[in-house]
Design a protein around this motif. Structure first.
Motif, PDB file in Angstrom:
ATOM      1  N   GLU A   1      49.399  36.469  39.504  1.00  0.00           N
ATOM      2  CA  GLU A   1      48.190  37.236  39.820  1.00  0.00           C
ATOM      3  C   GLU A   1      48.389  38.729  39.548  1.00  0.00           C
ATOM      4  OE1 GLU A   1      46.968  36.430  43.802  1.00  0.00           O
ATOM      5  OE2 GLU A   1      46.597  34.302  43.421  1.00  0.00           O
ATOM      6  N   ARG A   2      49.614  39.207  39.747  1.00  0.00           N
ATOM      7  CA  ARG A   2      49.905  40.625  39.496  1.00  0.00           C
ATOM      8  C   ARG A   2      50.154  40.913  38.020  1.00  0.00           C
ATOM      9  NH1 ARG A   2      53.249  39.814  44.181  1.00  0.00           N
ATOM     10  NH2 ARG A   2      55.080  39.639  42.814  1.00  0.00           N
ATOM     11  N   GLY A   3      50.167  39.868  37.196  1.00  0.00           N
ATOM     12  CA  GLY A   3      50.414  40.044  35.777  1.00  0.00           C
ATOM     13  C   GLY A   3      51.882  40.137  35.415  1.00  0.00           C
ATOM     14  N   GLU A   4      52.762  39.814  36.363  1.00  0.00           N
ATOM     15  CA  GLU A   4      54.200  39.916  36.116  1.00  0.00           C
ATOM     16  C   GLU A   4      54.777  38.633  35.514  1.00  0.00           C
ATOM     17  OE1 GLU A   4      55.681  40.852  39.961  1.00  0.00           O
ATOM     18  OE2 GLU A   4      54.648  42.788  40.064  1.00  0.00           O
ATOM     19  N   LEU A   5      54.186  37.493  35.845  1.00  0.00           N
ATOM     20  CA  LEU A   5      54.617  36.202  35.318  1.00  0.00           C
ATOM     21  C   LEU A   5      53.441  35.611  34.548  1.00  0.00           C
ATOM     22  CD1 LEU A   5      56.777  33.914  35.245  1.00  0.00           C
ATOM     23  CD2 LEU A   5      55.704  32.995  37.321  1.00  0.00           C
ATOM     24  N   PRO A   6      53.434  35.745  33.223  1.00  0.00           N
ATOM     25  CA  PRO A   6      52.279  35.290  32.447  1.00  0.00           C
ATOM     26  C   PRO A   6      52.157  33.766  32.420  1.00  0.00           C
ATOM     27  CG  PRO A   6      54.016  36.087  30.984  1.00  0.00           C
ATOM     28  CD  PRO A   6      54.462  36.385  32.378  1.00  0.00           C
ATOM     29  N   LEU A   7      51.126  33.265  33.078  1.00  0.00           N
ATOM     30  CA  LEU A   7      50.865  31.827  33.133  1.00  0.00           C
ATOM     31  C   LEU A   7      49.429  31.570  32.702  1.00  0.00           C
ATOM     32  CD1 LEU A   7      52.390  30.965  36.639  1.00  0.00           C
ATOM     33  CD2 LEU A   7      53.499  30.697  34.406  1.00  0.00           C
ATOM     34  N   ASN A   8      49.215  30.483  31.959  1.00  0.00           N
ATOM     35  CA  ASN A   8      47.849  30.138  31.590  1.00  0.00           C
ATOM     36  C   ASN A   8      47.158  29.441  32.765  1.00  0.00           C
ATOM     37  OD1 ASN A   8      48.487  27.317  31.514  1.00  0.00           O
ATOM     38  ND2 ASN A   8      49.231  27.530  29.411  1.00  0.00           N
ATOM     39  N   PRO A   9      45.838  29.326  32.732  1.00  0.00           N
ATOM     40  CA  PRO A   9      45.112  28.737  33.865  1.00  0.00           C
ATOM     41  C   PRO A   9      45.577  27.327  34.220  1.00  0.00           C
ATOM     42  CG  PRO A   9      43.589  29.878  32.421  1.00  0.00           C
ATOM     43  CD  PRO A   9      44.912  29.868  31.710  1.00  0.00           C
ATOM     44  N   GLU A  10      45.953  26.536  33.218  1.00  0.00           N
ATOM     45  CA  GLU A  10      46.419  25.177  33.494  1.00  0.00           C
ATOM     46  C   GLU A  10      47.721  25.201  34.292  1.00  0.00           C
ATOM     47  OE1 GLU A  10      47.343  22.848  30.039  1.00  0.00           O
ATOM     48  OE2 GLU A  10      46.950  20.961  31.095  1.00  0.00           O
ATOM     49  N   ALA A  11      48.615  26.112  33.935  1.00  0.00           N
ATOM     50  CA  ALA A  11      49.880  26.229  34.662  1.00  0.00           C
ATOM     51  C   ALA A  11      49.639  26.696  36.092  1.00  0.00           C
ATOM     52  CB  ALA A  11      50.819  27.193  33.939  1.00  0.00           C
TER      53      ALA A  11
END
Length: 203
Positions: free
Chosen positions: A36-46
Motif C-alpha cells: 500500500e505504501r508503494g514499497e513492495l510492488p504487487l499487482n492486484p491479483e497478488a
C-alpha cells in the motif's frame, strides 16, 4: 525458546502452531502494508491472494487459541528489509515458509495419530491442506517475478521435513524470524483482516 522433541503433548503442539499462525498473519499484514505504501510492488491479483491467505491464517489462529493454544510469542523479526521490498524475494521466502508450515502440520498429524486424537488429526490435515494451497499460490507469483521456475503445483507429495512440530519452530528461529536481530513486527500486524472471498472460516 523451542525444543524439537520427537514426542510432544497436544498443548505443546497447538502452542507452537498458534505461534506460527500468528507469525503468518503478521508477516502478510506487513507485506500488504508495504504494498500500500508503494514499497513492495504487487499487482492486484497478488494483493487479493495475500489478503485471502492472511484471513485463512487468522482463522487457523482463532481455532487453535479457541482450543486452548497459547502462543509462545507474538513478536517476530524480519531478518532482511529487502523481504518487504522485493516481490521475488518475498514470494520465494513465502514458499519456503509455507513448506515449513505444511511439514509442521504433517508432524502434528502424526503425533496426534500416535496419541489417538482423531479430531486433532483432522484439524491438522485441514490446516495443512490450506497451507499447501498457499504454497502453490506463492510459487505462482514467485515464478511470475522470475525468482523461481517451473509450475506452481510442482509436487505430487509434500515434503515431510520435520519429525516434530518443535523442529519447525526451531527452523523459524534459525532463519531469523523469531528472536532475530532484524526489524521487530508484532501480531497481528497493520491493517484489518479481510475475509472477502474466503469461505469455511471454521473447521
Amino acid at each position: 525458546m523451542f525444543q524439537g522433541a520427537s514426542c510432544e503433548t497436544p498443548q505443546e503442539i497447538i502452542n507452537i502452531a498458534a505461534t506460527a499462525e500468528a507469525f503468518a498473519v503478521t508477516l502478510l499484514g506487513e507485506a500488504l502494508a508495504s504494498s500500500e505504501r508503494g514499497e513492495l510492488p504487487l499487482n492486484p491479483e497478488a494483493v487479493g491472494t495475500l489478503r485471502a491467505a492472511r484471513a485463512a491464517e487468522q482463522a487457523h489462529f482463532d481455532v487453535l487459541t479457541g482450543a486452548g493454544a497459547e502462543p509462545l510469542t507474538l513478536t517476530f523479526t524480519v531478518p532482511d528489509p529487502e523481504l518487504l521490498a522485493n516481490p521475488g524475494l518475498f514470494f520465494e521466502t513465502l514458499v519456503a515458509l509455507e513448506e515449513a508450515f505444511i511439514a509442521a502440520y504433517l508432524a502434528a498429524a502424526q503425533q496426534f495419530a500416535i496419541q489417538g486424537n482423531a479430531e486433532m488429526v483432522q484439524l491438522a490435515l485441514q490446516i495443512g491442506a490450506v497451507e499447501a494451497e498457499h504454497r502453490a499460490g506463492a510459487r505462482f507469483f514467485a515464478i511470475e517475478a522470475g525468482a523461481l521456475s517451473g509450475v506452481p503445483n510442482d509436487v505430487a507429495f509434500e515434503k515431510a521435513l520435520f519429525g516434530s512440530v518443535g523442529e519447525a519452530a526451531a527452523a523459524l528461529e534459525a532463519l531469523g524470524f523469531i528472536g532475530g536481530s532484524g526489524t521487530e513486527i508484532s501480531y497481528p500486524g497493520p491493517g484489518e483482516i479481510d475475509t472477502t472471498g474466503v469461505s469455511n472460516l471454521e473447521p
